[in-house]
Write a protein that holds these residues in place. Structure first.
Motif, PDB file in Angstrom:
ATOM      1  N   PHE A 149       1.230  -0.623   5.792  1.00  0.00           N
ATOM      2  CA  PHE A 149       1.032  -0.689   4.508  1.00  0.00           C
ATOM      3  C   PHE A 149       0.991  -2.222   3.892  1.00  0.00           C
ATOM      4  N   GLU A 150       1.836  -2.414   4.408  1.00  0.00           N
ATOM      5  CA  GLU A 150       2.358  -4.077   3.747  1.00  0.00           C
ATOM      6  C   GLU A 150       0.947  -4.738   3.735  1.00  0.00           C
ATOM      7  N   GLU A 151       0.513  -4.814   5.068  1.00  0.00           N
ATOM      8  CA  GLU A 151      -1.207  -5.228   5.376  1.00  0.00           C
ATOM      9  C   GLU A 151      -1.686  -5.445   3.964  1.00  0.00           C
ATOM     10  N   ILE A 152      -2.002  -4.016   3.739  1.00  0.00           N
ATOM     11  CA  ILE A 152      -2.823  -2.866   2.581  1.00  0.00           C
ATOM     12  C   ILE A 152      -2.830  -3.116   1.415  1.00  0.00           C
ATOM     13  N   LYS A 153      -1.116  -3.760   0.919  1.00  0.00           N
ATOM     14  CA  LYS A 153      -0.647  -4.354  -0.037  1.00  0.00           C
ATOM     15  C   LYS A 153      -1.501  -5.462  -0.681  1.00  0.00           C
ATOM     16  N   LYS A 154      -1.037  -6.376   0.851  1.00  0.00           N
ATOM     17  CA  LYS A 154      -1.206  -7.721   0.300  1.00  0.00           C
ATOM     18  C   LYS A 154      -2.861  -8.015   0.150  1.00  0.00           C
ATOM     19  N   GLN A 155      -3.854  -7.484   0.906  1.00  0.00           N
ATOM     20  CA  GLN A 155      -5.623  -6.736   0.270  1.00  0.00           C
ATOM     21  C   GLN A 155      -5.836  -7.116  -0.711  1.00  0.00           C
ATOM     22  N   ILE A 156      -4.822  -5.874  -0.852  1.00  0.00           N
ATOM     23  CA  ILE A 156      -4.964  -5.112  -2.709  1.00  0.00           C
ATOM     24  C   ILE A 156      -4.793  -6.214  -3.560  1.00  0.00           C
ATOM     25  N   GLU A 157      -3.945  -7.013  -3.319  1.00  0.00           N
ATOM     26  CA  GLU A 157      -3.324  -7.867  -4.301  1.00  0.00           C
ATOM     27  C   GLU A 157      -4.527  -9.653  -4.596  1.00  0.00           C
ATOM     28  N   GLU A 158      -5.097  -9.833  -3.004  1.00  0.00           N
ATOM     29  CA  GLU A 158      -5.946 -10.577  -2.383  1.00  0.00           C
ATOM     30  C   GLU A 158      -7.290 -10.455  -3.620  1.00  0.00           C
ATOM     31  N   GLY A 159      -7.707  -8.991  -3.648  1.00  0.00           N
ATOM     32  CA  GLY A 159      -9.120  -8.515  -4.164  1.00  0.00           C
ATOM     33  C   GLY A 159      -9.026  -8.732  -5.402  1.00  0.00           C
ATOM     34  N   LYS A 160      -7.643  -8.543  -5.888  1.00  0.00           N
ATOM     35  CA  LYS A 160      -7.778  -8.673  -7.632  1.00  0.00           C
ATOM     36  C   LYS A 160      -8.024 -10.424  -8.568  1.00  0.00           C
ATOM     37  N   LYS A 161      -7.488 -10.591  -7.205  1.00  0.00           N
ATOM     38  CA  LYS A 161      -7.523 -12.570  -7.621  1.00  0.00           C
ATOM     39  C   LYS A 161      -9.076 -12.507  -8.235  1.00  0.00           C
ATOM     40  N   PHE A 162     -10.221 -12.401  -7.341  1.00  0.00           N
ATOM     41  CA  PHE A 162     -10.983 -12.369  -6.959  1.00  0.00           C
ATOM     42  C   PHE A 162     -11.764 -11.931  -8.649  1.00  0.00           C
ATOM     43  N   MET A 163     -11.688 -11.139  -8.552  1.00  0.00           N
ATOM     44  CA  MET A 163     -12.363  -9.841 -10.329  1.00  0.00           C
ATOM     45  C   MET A 163     -11.827 -10.522 -11.888  1.00  0.00           C
ATOM     46  N   LEU A 168     -11.205  -4.952 -13.796  1.00  0.00           N
ATOM     47  CA  LEU A 168     -10.042  -4.362 -12.893  1.00  0.00           C
ATOM     48  C   LEU A 168      -9.842  -3.374 -13.303  1.00  0.00           C
ATOM     49  N   GLU A 169      -9.560  -2.729 -14.506  1.00  0.00           N
ATOM     50  CA  GLU A 169      -9.884  -0.995 -14.753  1.00  0.00           C
ATOM     51  C   GLU A 169     -10.686  -0.015 -13.664  1.00  0.00           C
ATOM     52  N   PHE A 170     -11.472  -0.368 -13.097  1.00  0.00           N
ATOM     53  CA  PHE A 170     -12.812   0.343 -12.062  1.00  0.00           C
ATOM     54  C   PHE A 170     -12.203   0.286 -10.679  1.00  0.00           C
ATOM     55  N   PHE A 171     -11.156  -0.463 -10.395  1.00  0.00           N
ATOM     56  CA  PHE A 171     -10.353  -1.159  -9.011  1.00  0.00           C
ATOM     57  C   PHE A 171      -9.749  -0.324  -8.745  1.00  0.00           C
ATOM     58  N   GLU A 172     -11.161   0.129  -7.172  1.00  0.00           N
ATOM     59  CA  GLU A 172      -9.739   1.622  -6.594  1.00  0.00           C
ATOM     60  C   GLU A 172      -9.560   1.170  -5.523  1.00  0.00           C
ATOM     61  N   GLU A 173      -7.874   1.407  -4.942  1.00  0.00           N
ATOM     62  CA  GLU A 173      -7.087   0.465  -4.133  1.00  0.00           C
ATOM     63  C   GLU A 173      -7.860   1.495  -2.936  1.00  0.00           C
ATOM     64  N   SER A 174      -8.124   2.738  -3.649  1.00  0.00           N
ATOM     65  CA  SER A 174      -8.487   3.261  -1.667  1.00  0.00           C
ATOM     66  C   SER A 174      -9.942   2.837  -1.303  1.00  0.00           C
ATOM     67  N   PHE A 175     -10.447   1.824  -1.672  1.00  0.00           N
ATOM     68  CA  PHE A 175     -11.909   1.161  -1.318  1.00  0.00           C
ATOM     69  C   PHE A 175     -11.405   0.045   0.015  1.00  0.00           C
ATOM     70  N   ILE A 176     -10.300  -0.321  -0.782  1.00  0.00           N
ATOM     71  CA  ILE A 176      -9.632  -1.731  -0.024  1.00  0.00           C
ATOM     72  C   ILE A 176      -8.837  -0.543   1.562  1.00  0.00           C
ATOM     73  N   LEU A 177      -8.582   0.014   1.209  1.00  0.00           N
ATOM     74  CA  LEU A 177      -7.991   1.169   2.347  1.00  0.00           C
ATOM     75  C   LEU A 177      -9.295   1.734   2.989  1.00  0.00           C
ATOM     76  N   GLY A 178      -9.877   2.022   2.163  1.00  0.00           N
ATOM     77  CA  GLY A 178     -10.863   2.502   3.475  1.00  0.00           C
ATOM     78  C   GLY A 178     -12.047   1.685   4.366  1.00  0.00           C
TER      79      GLY A 178
END
Length: 210
Positions: A149-163, A168-178
């Motif tokens: 989950f630490e890796e997942i959180k890093k990927q989520i934060e990285e993904g948000k940087k480029f949005m 952002l309101e349509f961003f789903e953290e579950s897409f990253i986990l999927g």
């Protein structure tokens, strides 16, 4: 609570081997040698009793009485910490068998109560979120234990940087986990299925129950 006293006539006709034959394996035990009480943990209780009989570091007389509960080594550590001011040597303490047995018994009851509460909380969580208990035990929980989950959180934060901010309101953290399930665990190539699994797993993670 039953302390087995080897000095009593009725038990002297029974060998120690016979007494512990059906005791199972993983135990936290207390042993009294006439002077001190040893509190220890054994994966094979019968074998450990034999070892203590054959070699004792603290002027050991014949074992006079013993007591045991089914538990893991965390209970042994808790007992050692509680009685540390009365430690004589190693796992031997200058306490009575009653003190040792009451501590072990009370704390094993607390552990079982906690396990029951956690089980109840999980059942409530599954029902509230419409998660099938069989799906949870056979698929979701094993997957959950493999996820970093630490890796997942890093990927989520990285993904948000480029949005863009409006996206952002349509961003789903579950897409990253999927995507993580598909790429890292190589679970399934079905994106929709992975997303549904990811939604349930994210709810598990946010609940702080697991």
């Amino acid at each position: 609570m039953k302390i087995i006293d080897l000095r009593t006539t009725d038990l002297r006709v029974t060998s120690l081997d016979e007494i512990v034959e059906n005791a199972g394996k993983t135990k936290v035990y207390a042993i009294f040698n006439g002077s001190y009480v040893k509190i220890g943990f054994a994966k094979n209780f019968k074998k450990r009793i034999k070892q203590i009989q054959n070699s004792c570091r603290i002027g050991c007389n014949e074992i006079e009485s013993f007591f045991f509960v089914e538990s893991d080594s965390s209970l042994e550590s808790k007992a050692h910490s509680f009685f540390k001011s009365k430690r004589k040597l190693g796992e031997w303490f200058e306490i009575t068998m009653l003190e040792a047995c009451e501590f072990l018994t009370n704390n094993i009851i607390e552990e079982k109560d906690m396990e029951q509460k956690e089980k109840s909380d999980i059942e409530i969580f599954l029902k509230k979120n419409g998660i099938n208990p069989i799906l949870y035990s056979s698929l979701l929980l094993p997957l959950y234990k493999e996820i970093d989950f630490e890796e997942i959180k890093k990927q989520i934060e990285e993904g948000k940087k480029f949005m863009e901010e409006e996206d952002l309101e349509f961003f789903e953290e579950s897409f990253i986990l999927g995507d993580y399930l598909a790429l890292n665990l190589k679970y399934s190539k079905d994106a929709a299925f992975n997303f549904n699994l990811a939604c349930m797993i994210m709810k598990m993670y946010e609940s702080n129950l697991f």
